[in-house]
Scaffold this motif. Structure first.
Motif, PDB file in Angstrom:
ATOM      1  N   ALA A   1       0.796  -1.281  -0.086  1.00  0.00           N
ATOM      2  CA  ALA A   1      -0.044   0.046   0.036  1.00  0.00           C
ATOM      3  C   ALA A   1       0.813   1.105   0.030  1.00  0.00           C
ATOM      4  CB  ALA A   1      -0.875   0.074   1.203  1.00  0.00           C
ATOM      5  N   LEU A   2       0.545   2.209  -0.683  1.00  0.00           N
ATOM      6  CA  LEU A   2       0.934   3.867  -0.644  1.00  0.00           C
ATOM      7  C   LEU A   2       0.348   4.487   0.402  1.00  0.00           C
ATOM      8  CD1 LEU A   2       1.447   4.376  -4.270  1.00  0.00           C
ATOM      9  CD2 LEU A   2       3.423   3.957  -2.770  1.00  0.00           C
ATOM     10  N   ILE A   3      -1.005   3.921   0.814  1.00  0.00           N
ATOM     11  CA  ILE A   3      -1.785   4.894   1.440  1.00  0.00           C
ATOM     12  C   ILE A   3      -2.238   3.936   2.712  1.00  0.00           C
ATOM     13  CG2 ILE A   3      -2.601   6.577  -0.171  1.00  0.00           C
ATOM     14  CD1 ILE A   3      -4.926   4.958  -0.481  1.00  0.00           C
ATOM     15  N   SER A   4      -2.680   4.804   3.858  1.00  0.00           N
ATOM     16  CA  SER A   4      -3.270   4.078   4.961  1.00  0.00           C
ATOM     17  C   SER A   4      -4.650   4.633   5.313  1.00  0.00           C
ATOM     18  CB  SER A   4      -2.408   3.859   6.084  1.00  0.00           C
ATOM     19  OG  SER A   4      -2.019   5.075   6.580  1.00  0.00           O
ATOM     20  N   TRP A   5      -5.457   3.935   5.931  1.00  0.00           N
ATOM     21  CA  TRP A   5      -6.758   4.580   6.323  1.00  0.00           C
ATOM     22  C   TRP A   5      -6.763   5.171   7.815  1.00  0.00           C
ATOM     23  CZ3 TRP A   5     -11.741   3.898   3.889  1.00  0.00           C
ATOM     24  CH2 TRP A   5     -11.563   3.292   2.646  1.00  0.00           C
ATOM     25  N   PRO A   6      -7.389   6.236   7.935  1.00  0.00           N
ATOM     26  CA  PRO A   6      -7.201   7.031   9.397  1.00  0.00           C
ATOM     27  C   PRO A   6      -8.210   5.922  10.298  1.00  0.00           C
ATOM     28  CG  PRO A   6      -8.944   8.059   7.926  1.00  0.00           C
ATOM     29  CD  PRO A   6      -8.133   7.146   6.974  1.00  0.00           C
ATOM     30  N   ASP A   7      -7.636   5.994  11.433  1.00  0.00           N
ATOM     31  CA  ASP A   7      -8.458   5.646  12.548  1.00  0.00           C
ATOM     32  C   ASP A   7      -8.809   4.083  12.370  1.00  0.00           C
ATOM     33  OD1 ASP A   7      -9.047   7.970  13.726  1.00  0.00           O
ATOM     34  OD2 ASP A   7     -10.510   8.374  12.347  1.00  0.00           O
ATOM     35  N   GLU A   8      -7.564   3.333  12.042  1.00  0.00           N
ATOM     36  CA  GLU A   8      -7.568   1.831  12.138  1.00  0.00           C
ATOM     37  C   GLU A   8      -7.625   1.042  13.510  1.00  0.00           C
ATOM     38  OE1 GLU A   8      -5.988   0.468   7.749  1.00  0.00           O
ATOM     39  OE2 GLU A   8      -4.598   0.856   9.259  1.00  0.00           O
ATOM     40  N   GLU A   9      -8.371   0.297  13.524  1.00  0.00           N
ATOM     41  CA  GLU A   9      -8.443  -0.583  14.972  1.00  0.00           C
ATOM     42  C   GLU A   9      -7.560  -1.739  15.192  1.00  0.00           C
ATOM     43  OE1 GLU A   9     -13.283   0.643  15.331  1.00  0.00           O
ATOM     44  OE2 GLU A   9     -12.508  -1.157  13.950  1.00  0.00           O
ATOM     45  N   LEU A  10      -7.071  -2.437  14.216  1.00  0.00           N
ATOM     46  CA  LEU A  10      -6.504  -3.418  14.259  1.00  0.00           C
ATOM     47  C   LEU A  10      -4.899  -3.327  13.359  1.00  0.00           C
ATOM     48  CD1 LEU A  10      -9.397  -5.958  13.248  1.00  0.00           C
ATOM     49  CD2 LEU A  10      -8.074  -6.014  15.672  1.00  0.00           C
ATOM     50  N   THR A  11      -3.791  -4.036  13.923  1.00  0.00           N
ATOM     51  CA  THR A  11      -2.477  -4.058  13.040  1.00  0.00           C
ATOM     52  C   THR A  11      -2.830  -5.078  11.987  1.00  0.00           C
ATOM     53  OG1 THR A  11      -1.631  -6.025  14.181  1.00  0.00           O
ATOM     54  CG2 THR A  11      -1.243  -3.559  15.143  1.00  0.00           C
ATOM     55  N   GLU A  12      -1.813  -4.990  11.024  1.00  0.00           N
ATOM     56  CA  GLU A  12      -2.200  -5.984   9.667  1.00  0.00           C
ATOM     57  C   GLU A  12      -2.072  -7.328  10.276  1.00  0.00           C
ATOM     58  OE1 GLU A  12      -0.773  -6.653   5.308  1.00  0.00           O
ATOM     59  OE2 GLU A  12       0.776  -5.638   6.599  1.00  0.00           O
ATOM     60  N   GLY A  13      -1.185  -7.933  11.280  1.00  0.00           N
ATOM     61  CA  GLY A  13      -1.132  -9.038  11.893  1.00  0.00           C
ATOM     62  C   GLY A  13      -2.477  -9.657  12.535  1.00  0.00           C
ATOM     63  N   GLN A  14      -3.003  -8.590  13.495  1.00  0.00           N
ATOM     64  CA  GLN A  14      -4.011  -8.937  14.151  1.00  0.00           C
ATOM     65  C   GLN A  14      -5.164  -9.111  13.286  1.00  0.00           C
ATOM     66  OE1 GLN A  14      -4.114  -5.383  16.532  1.00  0.00           O
ATOM     67  NE2 GLN A  14      -3.251  -6.157  18.218  1.00  0.00           N
ATOM     68  N   PHE A  15      -5.130  -8.351  12.118  1.00  0.00           N
ATOM     69  CA  PHE A  15      -6.314  -8.407  11.281  1.00  0.00           C
ATOM     70  C   PHE A  15      -6.274  -9.805  10.304  1.00  0.00           C
ATOM     71  CE2 PHE A  15      -8.567  -7.441   7.052  1.00  0.00           C
ATOM     72  CZ  PHE A  15      -9.566  -6.748   7.577  1.00  0.00           C
ATOM     73  N   LEU A  16      -5.229 -10.334  10.233  1.00  0.00           N
ATOM     74  CA  LEU A  16      -5.012 -11.338   9.409  1.00  0.00           C
ATOM     75  C   LEU A  16      -5.350 -12.622  10.226  1.00  0.00           C
ATOM     76  CD1 LEU A  16      -1.853 -10.829   7.358  1.00  0.00           C
ATOM     77  CD2 LEU A  16      -4.081 -10.902   6.368  1.00  0.00           C
ATOM     78  N   ALA A  17      -5.060 -12.623  11.722  1.00  0.00           N
ATOM     79  CA  ALA A  17      -5.234 -13.590  12.482  1.00  0.00           C
ATOM     80  C   ALA A  17      -6.520 -13.643  13.008  1.00  0.00           C
ATOM     81  CB  ALA A  17      -4.369 -13.251  13.977  1.00  0.00           C
ATOM     82  N   GLU A  18      -7.456 -12.529  12.736  1.00  0.00           N
ATOM     83  CA  GLU A  18      -8.744 -12.714  13.000  1.00  0.00           C
ATOM     84  C   GLU A  18      -9.645 -13.021  11.832  1.00  0.00           C
ATOM     85  OE1 GLU A  18     -12.070 -12.079  15.527  1.00  0.00           O
ATOM     86  OE2 GLU A  18     -10.096 -11.651  15.979  1.00  0.00           O
ATOM     87  N   LEU A  19      -9.207 -12.926  10.457  1.00  0.00           N
ATOM     88  CA  LEU A  19      -9.566 -13.181   9.462  1.00  0.00           C
ATOM     89  C   LEU A  19      -9.324 -14.865   9.420  1.00  0.00           C
ATOM     90  CD1 LEU A  19     -10.583 -13.121   6.581  1.00  0.00           C
ATOM     91  CD2 LEU A  19      -8.296 -12.674   5.701  1.00  0.00           C
TER      92      LEU A  19
END
Length: 437
Positions: A146-164
């Motif tokens: 990614a070149l951009i990130s969303w504001p106000d994210e609630e999870l890290t990338e690792g947490q997001f993948l783990a939850e998925l």
């Protein structure tokens, strides 16, 4: 399933891939394959026992809409044709707008990041389950650059993948080049992401090259694999022995000897990063059991898809239609991403319709970028090529009469209600040849 060492199969390097030694498997872009027959090169590879994995790029499972059933059926048909053990896609959105927002459909022509929020996760998980139910083999999903990130994210990338993985049981395709890209561009620590994600769910790994320009890392797949990317691969190997590792190259293809050298560097990195002795996992070790079973499906809460659709449409519209940037985004990075999307459109259209840069000459790129700045892509790249040619003609171009006639014939050949008969094509080709003299 153990895949081994592989390389991305592309038509431009089909002969080189066939000639490489030590290749256990290849990956082919699913949308570039016909659903009912294979290129001769892939047929020969399969006859030699080389596994072929279809890699999708157009589903947009991270988008607000439910997956398109036609696209899913096409991916399933390719999986059946290839006899593959799995198929792969991306954690991304690629289009926005449409009925959920009562606005025109917009196509990114690129993989864009989903916000790492609980809302986005709910939508993604339901979309993944729909895809899993439609495919004849297991699905693995890739983290994107990614070149951009969303504001106000609630999870890290690792947490997001783990939850998925916890919710869906989906496998992971970890791209270490993308982890490096997000480290440079977004300040995200690859080691932390690897620590947080369930490594036992990894189906295979991507390794690819890129280049840094003005402090931004561009995941080009057109440059040699860099040392920092191999360092991330080593970090991953120190935690798990991945079932497969694949070298990706999509452009500026080097000679076969250079591809072989990059594959050797990957092999060496895996050997050197392996723990001194990989003990057999204990019976209760999570890695021994493979990916976790999916949790019970929970319906997406009311309004979640609508909120996701509004947010994604606002972002994509800012990137491809010049509308105001949504609140909280880095405006400079949005401009970088917007220019990158337009440049990619120009490059891909030049590939799918090489007659256009041939007819327009040196003016092609400037004309296309000016066109793309105010006209978002609403269909695929071939539709984009036709729309661009039509725009050039309507606005009085090209100024050279011979080029204008050639472009007119080209557009008519492809924009008619049905393809022209062979006789018509021969007559037009003869006219174009005479005009060009």
């Amino acid at each position: 399933m153990e895949l081994g060492i592989g390389i991305g199969w592309r038509p431009e390097i089909a002969a080189e891939v066939e000639a490489l030694s030590g290749i256990d498997w290849v990956e082919a872009v699913a949308e570039n394959l016909c659903a009912d027959h294979l290129p001769d090169s892939l047929v020969r590879l399969r006859e030699r026992g080389v596994t072929v994995v279809p890699h999708g790029v157009a589903l947009g499972l991270g988008g607000a809409d439910r997956p398109d059933l036609g696209r899913l059926a096409g991916l399933a048909a390719r999986a059946e044709l290839l006899g593959t053990p799995l198929v792969t896609e991306h954690i991304a959105f690629v289009r926005a707008g449409g009925p959920l927002t009562a606005s025109p459909r917009l196509e990114a022509g690129h993989l864009l990041p989903v916000p790492r929020t609980w809302d986005a996760l709910d939508v993604l998980c339901e979309n993944v389950r729909i895809a899993q139910d439609s495919l004849p083999v297991p699905l693995a999903l890739e983290n994107i650059a990614a070149l951009i990130s969303w504001p106000d994210e609630e999870l890290t990338e690792g947490q997001f993948l783990a939850e998925l993985v916890e919710r869906t049981g989906v496998r992971l395709l970890i791209d270490v080049a993308n982890l490096h890209t997000n480290h440079v561009n977004l300040g995200q620590d690859p080691a932390k992401a690897l620590d947080e994600l369930p490594v036992e769910a990894i189906a295979y790994v991507h390794v690819a090259g890129g280049v840094e320009k003005n402090g931004v890392w561009h995941d080009t797949h057109a440059h040699p694999v860099s040392a920092p990317v191999l360092e991330v691969l080593a970090e991953l190997r120190s935690r798990v022995d991945p079932p497969g590792v694949l070298l990706e190259r999509d452009d500026a293809f080097p000679p076969a000897a250079e591809l072989a050298g990059e594959l050797d560097a990957i092999r060496a990195t895996l050997r050197q990063a392996a723990p001194p002795a990989d003990p057999a996992p204990a019976p209760d070790d999570a890695a021994a059991a493979g990916p976790r079973k999916a949790a019970a499906a929970v319906p997406v809460p009311a309004g979640t898809r609508d909120r996701t659709a509004v947010a994604q449409t606002a972002l994509l519209s800012a990137l491809v239609a010049g509308t105001p940037a949504p609140e909280g985004f880095d405006h400079r990075r949005l401009r970088v991403q917007s220019r990158a999307l337009a440049a990619k459109r120009a490059d891909v259209v030049a590939k799918v319709a090489p007659e256009l840069p041939e007819i327009l000459g040196d003016g092609y790129r400037a004309a296309f970028l000016a066109y793309a700045g105010s006209r978002p892509m609403s269909g695929g790249y071939r539709r984009d090529a036709l729309d661009f040619a039509e725009h050039v003609l309507i606005t009085g171009g090209p100024t050279d009469p011979a080029a204008r006639r050639r472009l007119t014939y080209w557009w008519r050949d492809r924009a008619g209600a049905r393809p022209p008969r062979r006789t018509t094509r021969l007559v037009r080709a003869a006219r174009a040849a005479l005009v060009g003299k």
